[in-house]
Design a protein around this motif. Structure first.
Motif, PDB file in Angstrom:
ATOM      1  N   ALA A 115       0.840  -1.206   0.000  1.00 24.44           N
ATOM      2  CA  ALA A 115       0.000   0.000   0.000  1.00 24.44           C
ATOM      3  C   ALA A 115       0.872   1.253   0.000  1.00 24.44           C
ATOM      4  O   ALA A 115       0.608   2.216  -0.721  1.00 24.44           O
ATOM      5  CB  ALA A 115      -0.923  -0.016   1.211  1.00 24.44           C
ATOM      6  N   ALA A 116       1.927   1.211   0.783  1.00 24.96           N
ATOM      7  CA  ALA A 116       2.802   2.380   0.875  1.00 24.96           C
ATOM      8  C   ALA A 116       3.484   2.652  -0.465  1.00 24.96           C
ATOM      9  O   ALA A 116       3.618   3.805  -0.896  1.00 24.96           O
ATOM     10  CB  ALA A 116       3.843   2.166   1.967  1.00 24.96           C
ATOM     11  N   ILE A 117       3.894   1.609  -1.136  1.00 28.22           N
ATOM     12  CA  ILE A 117       4.535   1.781  -2.443  1.00 28.22           C
ATOM     13  C   ILE A 117       3.538   2.372  -3.435  1.00 28.22           C
ATOM     14  O   ILE A 117       3.842   3.278  -4.210  1.00 28.22           O
ATOM     15  CB  ILE A 117       5.078   0.429  -2.951  1.00 28.22           C
ATOM     16  CG1 ILE A 117       6.234  -0.032  -2.075  1.00 28.22           C
ATOM     17  CG2 ILE A 117       5.518   0.532  -4.401  1.00 28.22           C
ATOM     18  CD1 ILE A 117       6.655  -1.460  -2.324  1.00 28.22           C
TER      19      ILE A 117
ATOM     20  N   ALA B  43       1.434   7.269  -6.294  1.00 30.13           N
ATOM     21  CA  ALA B  43       0.284   8.141  -6.541  1.00 30.13           C
ATOM     22  C   ALA B  43       0.580   9.588  -6.156  1.00 30.13           C
ATOM     23  O   ALA B  43       0.000  10.514  -6.717  1.00 30.13           O
ATOM     24  CB  ALA B  43      -0.928   7.625  -5.777  1.00 30.13           C
ATOM     25  N   THR B  44       1.460   9.788  -5.203  1.00 29.52           N
ATOM     26  CA  THR B  44       1.761  11.149  -4.751  1.00 29.52           C
ATOM     27  C   THR B  44       3.088  11.648  -5.291  1.00 29.52           C
ATOM     28  O   THR B  44       3.601  12.659  -4.824  1.00 29.52           O
ATOM     29  CB  THR B  44       1.806  11.198  -3.209  1.00 29.52           C
ATOM     30  OG1 THR B  44       2.845  10.313  -2.758  1.00 29.52           O
ATOM     31  CG2 THR B  44       0.484  10.795  -2.600  1.00 29.52           C
TER      32      THR B  44
ATOM     33  N   VAL C 178       4.873  11.111  -0.081  1.00 28.93           N
ATOM     34  CA  VAL C 178       4.982  10.220   1.082  1.00 28.93           C
ATOM     35  C   VAL C 178       5.766   9.006   0.603  1.00 28.93           C
ATOM     36  O   VAL C 178       5.557   8.531  -0.510  1.00 28.93           O
ATOM     37  CB  VAL C 178       3.599   9.797   1.615  1.00 28.93           C
ATOM     38  CG1 VAL C 178       2.887  10.933   2.259  1.00 28.93           C
ATOM     39  CG2 VAL C 178       2.755   9.179   0.530  1.00 28.93           C
ATOM     40  N   ASP C 179       6.662   8.562   1.442  1.00 32.04           N
ATOM     41  CA  ASP C 179       7.513   7.455   1.004  1.00 32.04           C
ATOM     42  C   ASP C 179       7.956   6.662   2.218  1.00 32.04           C
ATOM     43  O   ASP C 179       8.450   7.216   3.205  1.00 32.04           O
ATOM     44  CB  ASP C 179       8.732   7.988   0.250  1.00 32.04           C
ATOM     45  CG  ASP C 179       9.349   6.908  -0.615  1.00 32.04           C
ATOM     46  OD1 ASP C 179       9.419   7.098  -1.830  1.00 32.04           O
ATOM     47  OD2 ASP C 179       9.711   5.855  -0.065  1.00 32.04           O
ATOM     48  N   VAL C 180       7.754   5.359   2.110  1.00 34.96           N
ATOM     49  CA  VAL C 180       8.052   4.502   3.251  1.00 34.96           C
ATOM     50  C   VAL C 180       9.558   4.308   3.432  1.00 34.96           C
ATOM     51  O   VAL C 180      10.012   3.876   4.482  1.00 34.96           O
ATOM     52  CB  VAL C 180       7.314   3.156   3.058  1.00 34.96           C
ATOM     53  CG1 VAL C 180       8.019   2.293   2.042  1.00 34.96           C
ATOM     54  CG2 VAL C 180       7.140   2.436   4.358  1.00 34.96           C
ATOM     55  N   THR C 181      10.354   4.690   2.441  1.00 33.63           N
ATOM     56  CA  THR C 181      11.803   4.524   2.576  1.00 33.63           C
ATOM     57  C   THR C 181      12.474   5.772   3.146  1.00 33.63           C
ATOM     58  O   THR C 181      13.671   5.983   2.963  1.00 33.63           O
ATOM     59  CB  THR C 181      12.433   4.207   1.209  1.00 33.63           C
ATOM     60  OG1 THR C 181      12.190   5.314   0.334  1.00 33.63           O
ATOM     61  CG2 THR C 181      11.841   2.942   0.605  1.00 33.63           C
ATOM     62  N   VAL C 182      11.685   6.561   3.847  1.00 35.96           N
ATOM     63  CA  VAL C 182      12.214   7.805   4.393  1.00 35.96           C
ATOM     64  C   VAL C 182      13.063   7.561   5.661  1.00 35.96           C
ATOM     65  O   VAL C 182      13.601   8.507   6.253  1.00 35.96           O
ATOM     66  CB  VAL C 182      11.025   8.766   4.674  1.00 35.96           C
ATOM     67  CG1 VAL C 182      10.283   8.353   5.936  1.00 35.96           C
ATOM     68  CG2 VAL C 182      11.454  10.211   4.715  1.00 35.96           C
TER      69      VAL C 182
ATOM     70  N   PHE D 282       1.664   5.377   8.803  1.00 36.36           N
ATOM     71  CA  PHE D 282       1.022   4.233   8.134  1.00 36.36           C
ATOM     72  C   PHE D 282       0.747   3.120   9.137  1.00 36.36           C
ATOM     73  O   PHE D 282      -0.329   2.533   9.160  1.00 36.36           O
ATOM     74  CB  PHE D 282       1.943   3.684   7.041  1.00 36.36           C
ATOM     75  CG  PHE D 282       1.815   4.370   5.721  1.00 36.36           C
ATOM     76  CD1 PHE D 282       0.597   4.431   5.079  1.00 36.36           C
ATOM     77  CD2 PHE D 282       2.910   4.944   5.125  1.00 36.36           C
ATOM     78  CE1 PHE D 282       0.471   5.047   3.848  1.00 36.36           C
ATOM     79  CE2 PHE D 282       2.791   5.580   3.902  1.00 36.36           C
ATOM     80  CZ  PHE D 282       1.581   5.638   3.266  1.00 36.36           C
ATOM     81  N   ALA D 283       1.751   2.823   9.941  1.00 35.66           N
ATOM     82  CA  ALA D 283       1.620   1.725  10.902  1.00 35.66           C
ATOM     83  C   ALA D 283       0.541   2.037  11.927  1.00 35.66           C
ATOM     84  O   ALA D 283      -0.243   1.165  12.314  1.00 35.66           O
ATOM     85  CB  ALA D 283       2.955   1.466  11.588  1.00 35.66           C
ATOM     86  N   LYS D 284       0.487   3.293  12.347  1.00 28.30           N
ATOM     87  CA  LYS D 284      -0.535   3.659  13.330  1.00 28.30           C
ATOM     88  C   LYS D 284      -1.933   3.512  12.729  1.00 28.30           C
ATOM     89  O   LYS D 284      -2.846   2.983  13.362  1.00 28.30           O
ATOM     90  CB  LYS D 284      -0.311   5.097  13.809  1.00 28.30           C
ATOM     91  CG  LYS D 284       0.845   5.268  14.777  1.00 28.30           C
ATOM     92  CD  LYS D 284       0.725   6.618  15.486  1.00 28.30           C
ATOM     93  CE  LYS D 284       1.838   6.813  16.492  1.00 28.30           C
ATOM     94  NZ  LYS D 284       3.141   7.134  15.881  1.00 28.30           N
TER      95      LYS D 284
END
Lengths: 468, 490
Positions: B280-282, B287-288, B292-296, B338-340
């Motif tokens: 979902a994060a990818i 899309a953005t 927003v990026d999970v590899t931050v 995201f995790a929250k």
């Protein structure tokens, strides 16, 4: 008969021995080079009654096909299908003995009517990669979907389609086999889609003949011996005497597991080498299958053209006119001989389609009833099939003089068939089928199948199919 | 024509043979290969589970299927004491021959993968294909797992399809029977129960608070009794704690830390939860355009980190093996909000299982989720200029997610594209149906507005309440600039 049943019993026994007894967890055979031989088969029989005058209402042992599948290694496989069609027995007796004044040779062949034994498939497959292989031997030309999926237990009505069997639109009625070689495989596209293909070079369908002998005694007139030569399209030669004339292919796109749509083709020359002309067969197919939950639709359309059939007929006429007949026996003068030539089913175009609409019904009560009890997944499949075939410019009658065609009677034929039935499958590979079918003549002087001069016919067919 | 086809007959197979020489023709997998493809070099413990009559009856009752085996061998994969999953080799009769395949079950009792090891039938080998086998991923024992139900059979391979489905269902039942939920990380029951206290002034509403995911986690719920509220809230907190153990970037024992340590070297198999959230994060990152990026992760740990190791496009997710791999060294994932959001929605699911229909789950004010079937809840929105005061009071409908991203308490939000740290008294509140979408919207808007209105402090309310609303869909927005005196709107 006894010999045959002993043979079948032996094969079935071997098959049962090859099946694992699965009461305890089988330790997985994990060898990557595992060899195996699987003997299986499929078959069907049926009862048929219809309103065609003088037709029998009786049982037909339709066919029994024995299959062997030997996996010689991970990448090599040999598969065969041997068909016994309406066959109870074939018995040959030969005798050579010395008698008064010479040697006597005697040969006697016993069998039942309509019996046939043949090799349907026999090929060796060499897997090049996980998804691509070379296949060679006696293979099924992949025109349409029926010919390559012709197992009786695959379908839910007891009779094969008009398009592929009874009024064949494909060049040779199914199961049509040819000797050849080619490629088979698939490409994956994305997560769900798959494109599978088959492409073979093969000997190809050719005009071939069957001889029919009729011995007739007539008193007080002379007795008659009649030989009827029926020339029709048949599978090509397998003895190396025919050029590799044909190419057949099929490409099927399956966007999801729910189904596929395929295009296919066959291109070849069907005039035999002794004829001085060369006429092509070109055939194209469009077929597919789709499922939406318990609903399923499956179908096929085939269009075949056979070039200039008139010149083929003319060439035959020329060959026949230039032939000679010899007789050296004085006694033969008392015997009337007649040779009759029939070009069976030679038409300029043949096309048609069939579609199956069915519903896989798994009512809860079925597993509780005596019918479905103790079966994992019994189902009842209501099905409707619609077939329609068109035969254009079929040579009905040919008049020739001195090797030249003087008149040709061409006829267009058209027929449809509606079949409505129910198939009860207690398990996936056994079906008990009940169907009503109605054949209707749309054009021509008779039905194409059965070949009777009636506008339509109604029939009831029930049968059983199985595979193992 | 004859010559042409004759040549084709020879030339085509020869050509293919030539180019196919180096191709992989391996079809079957050994048990070792099947396990290693999923669990790498993890420790594999082979455990024999004997089926006694009671076990057999329980399994038959649970599945309606036969269990003729007397012993099941379960391969249990562990790494650093952490359970990675179970593998069962099943032999199911297709048409007449057994198909040998491995069912890999995750710690959450869901199917991680199905791998066909040996196929012996003449027909139906298509069931080896990924597009068929992937249907089983995520299945659990309670699912039908049946052809023509939740499994689409392969046409022409119906018997083989049924055999695989049957084997998967039996394998799941065996794992569930011999390795019950308490031994796995499935949080269906409370791990540590605390009383839920009745909320003053609201009859039948109870409240419980715990410190989880680095913040105060609060659950307010309507229940018939305090006992019911206590057990349900504790179960929901157990689920949040389980997910914290997966997604914590600070816990060196968490699954995320394990992935961050090893994914640059080898593809790392991940749990179903991490896989779902990572995918979902990818997707949202694309899309953005990377807002927003999970590899931050590297930026969060060191703002001076190079941007070369940031970007979801540098992350390889293999859906077939459910593995994640980093293509650059020093990459790290950080799921943050995201995790929250994911934990809050999963907690709501647990409450639902405990027959709670009305509840609000609040994870530190940044992720708030209300259950779909209950009452309306009042949610106060802090004024970023004066966080002790409310800038707005929202009436949260049932089934609403409220995500807040702000920089007024601490500057922990980065623009992954530039590495710039967001600061100032800014806040964006996204009201959505999906907590993940809410997280994306609030962060994206925060970063975009910081660029649009540099130096100005504001609270922005973003509402995307239509079901399935995407980032690009029409949004209702309210922008409140909060330079004193703050404007307040409700």
């Amino acid at each position: 008969m006894t010999v045959f049943f002993r043979f079948v019993l032996f094969l079935v026994s071997m098959a049962s021995l090859s099946m694992p007894v699965f009461s305890q967890p089988a330790q997985p055979r994990q060898s990557a080079s595992e060899q195996s031989l699987h003997i299986g088969g499929y078959g069907s029989f049926r009862f048929e009654a219809n309103d065609i005058p003088n037709s029998a209402k009786g049982f037909t042992f339709r066919r029994f096909v024995l299959t062997t599948d030997a996996k010689l290694s991970d990448r090599l496989r040999v598969y065969s299908e041997t068909e016994l069609e309406r066959l109870l027995e074939v018995e040959v007796e030969k005798d050579a003995s010395r008698g008064a004044g010479g040697v006597k040779f005697a040969q006697e062949v016993e069998g039942n009517n309509g019996a046939e034994i043949g090799v349907e498939q026999l090929w060796l497959q060499y897997d090049l990669t996980r998804n691509h292989a070379v296949r060679g031997g006696i293979i099924l030309p992949p025109l349409g979907r029926f010919n390559i999926n012709h197992n009786d237990d695959y379908y839910d009505v007891p009779r094969r389609t008009l398009v592929d069997r009874d009024a064949p639109v494909i060049p040779v009625k199914s199961a049509w086999r040819e000797v050849g070689a080619g490629l088979i495989g698939a490409f994956d596209f994305g997560a769900n889609a798959k494109l599978s293909y088959q492409a073979y070079v093969m000997s190809g369908a050719t005009l071939n003949f069957n001889l029919e002998h009729v011995a007739q005694t007539r008193v007080p007139r002379r007795s008659k011996q009649e030989t009827e030569v029926e020339v029709s399209l048949q599978s090509g030669a397998v003895d190396g005497t025919q050029n590799a004339n044909a190419f057949s292919w099929r490409a099927a796109l399956s966007p999801t597991l729910a189904g596929e749509i395929a295009v296919s083709g066959y291109h070849g020359k069907y005039t035999p080498q002794f004829m001085s002309i060369s006429e092509p067969i070109n055939a194209w197919g469009l077929d597919g299958q789709w499922r939406f939950r318990a609903f399923e639709i499956e179908g096929e359309g085939i269009y075949s053209t056979f070039g200039n059939t008139r010149s083929v007929a003319g060439n035959f006429a020329e060959a026949v006119a230039n032939s000679s007949v010899e007789t050296s026996s004085a006694e033969a003068a008392r015997l009337e001989s007649e040779i009759e030539l029939e070009l069976k089913g030679l038409a300029r175009q043949r096309y048609g389609f069939w579609t199956d609409f069915k519903y896989h019904w798994r009512p809860a009560f079925l597993k509780r009833s005596f019918l479905g009890k103790d079966f994992d997944d019994p189902q009842i499949i209501p099905i409707v099939r619609y077939d329609r075939v068109f035969i254009r410019q079929e040579i009905n009658d040919l008049t020739f003089r001195a090797g030249a065609v003087t008149a040709v009677d061409l006829v267009n034929r058209e027929q449809h068939r509606i079949t409505a039935g129910i198939n009860f499958r207690p398990i996936q590979n056994v079906g008990f089928q009940f169907a009503y079918e109605r054949n209707g003549r749309r054009a021509g002087d008779r039905l194409i199948f059965p070949q009777v001069a009636v506008p339509n016919s109604n029939g009831f067919v029930m049968g059983a199919t199985f595979s193992f | 024509m004859n010559m042409r086809y004759g040549l084709l007959a020879f030339a085509v197979p020869t050509g293919i043979l030539t180019f196919a020489h180096d191709c992989d023709a391996q079809v079957f997998l050994t048990e070792e290969q099947a396990l290693r493809s999923l669990f790498g070099n993890s420790r594999i413990d082979r455990q024999e589970k004997t089926l006694k009559d009671g076990d057999r009856q329980a399994l038959i009752k649970a599945t309606g299927l036969r269990f003729p085996e007397s012993v099941f061998t379960v391969l249990v994969a562990e790494h650093d004491g952490k359970l990675l999953g179970y593998g069962l080799v099943m032999n199911e009769i297709g048409k007449s021959e057994p198909i040998t395949f491995m069912v890999v079950v995750g710690p959450d009792h869901r199917v991680m993968d199905v791998l066909v090891m040996v196929f012996r039938e003449s027909r139906g080998a298509e069931v080896r294909e990924t597009r068929f086998l992937r249907q089983f991923k995520g299945k659990q024992a309670g699912d039908p797992i049946a052809v023509n139900n939740d499994i689409v059979n392969y046409s022409g391979a119906t018997l083989s399809s049924k055999a695989i489905a049957r084997g998967v269902k039996r394998a799941l039942a065996v794992v569930k029977h011999f390795y019950p939920a308490s031994k796995s990380s499935q949080a269906a029951s409370p791990a540590f129960m605390l009383p839920a206290l009745p909320l003053a002034g609201a009859r039948g509403v109870y409240r419980q608070v715990r410190y989880l995911m680095g913040t105060l986690a609060e659950i307010r719920l309507e229940a018939a009794s305090g006992a019911h509220a206590s057990v349900a809230a504790s179960a929901a907190f157990s689920e949040i704690r389980r997910l914290e153990k997966i997604f914590s970037a600070h816990d060196p024992e968490s699954e995320l830390s394990y992935v961050n340590r090893h994914a640059a070297d080898v593809p790392v198999p991940v749990s179903a939860d991490m896989w779902a959230l990572a995918r979902a994060a990818i997707r949202y990152s694309r899309a953005t355009a990377g807002s927003v990026d999970v590899t931050v992760g590297p930026l969060v740990r060191d703002p001076k980190s190079s941007l070369s190791c940031v970007g979801s496009d540098k992350l390889l997710a293999d859906p077939r093996r459910r593995t994640i791999r980093f293509t650059m060294p020093h990459m790290q994932m950080d799921f943050g909000g995201f995790a929250k959001g994911y934990a809050a929605s999963r907690a709501a699911g647990v409450l639902h299982k405990w027959e709670i229909s009305s509840a609000l789950i609040n994870l530190g004010g940044s992720s708030i989720v209300t259950m779909p079937g209950g009452c309306h809840w009042l949610v106060g929105i802090a004024d970023p200029a004066e966080p002790q005061r409310y800038a707005a009071i929202l009436i949260a409908n049932p089934g609403t997610s409220i995500s807040c991203s702000g920089t007024y308490e601490r500057a922990h939000i980065f623009d992954p594209r530039t590495g710039e740290r967001m600061s100032g008294s800014r806040s964006v509140v996204a009201i959505t149906k999906s907590p993940l979408l809410g997280e994306v919207l609030s962060k994206t808007m925060l970063i975009r507005n910081a660029i649009e209105f540099p130096g100005r402090e504001y609270l922005r309310l973003v509402a995307a309440t239509a079901p399935g609303t995407s980032i690009e869909s029409t949004l209702k927005e309210t922008l409140i600039f909060t330079r004193r005196p703050p404007q307040r709107e409700t």
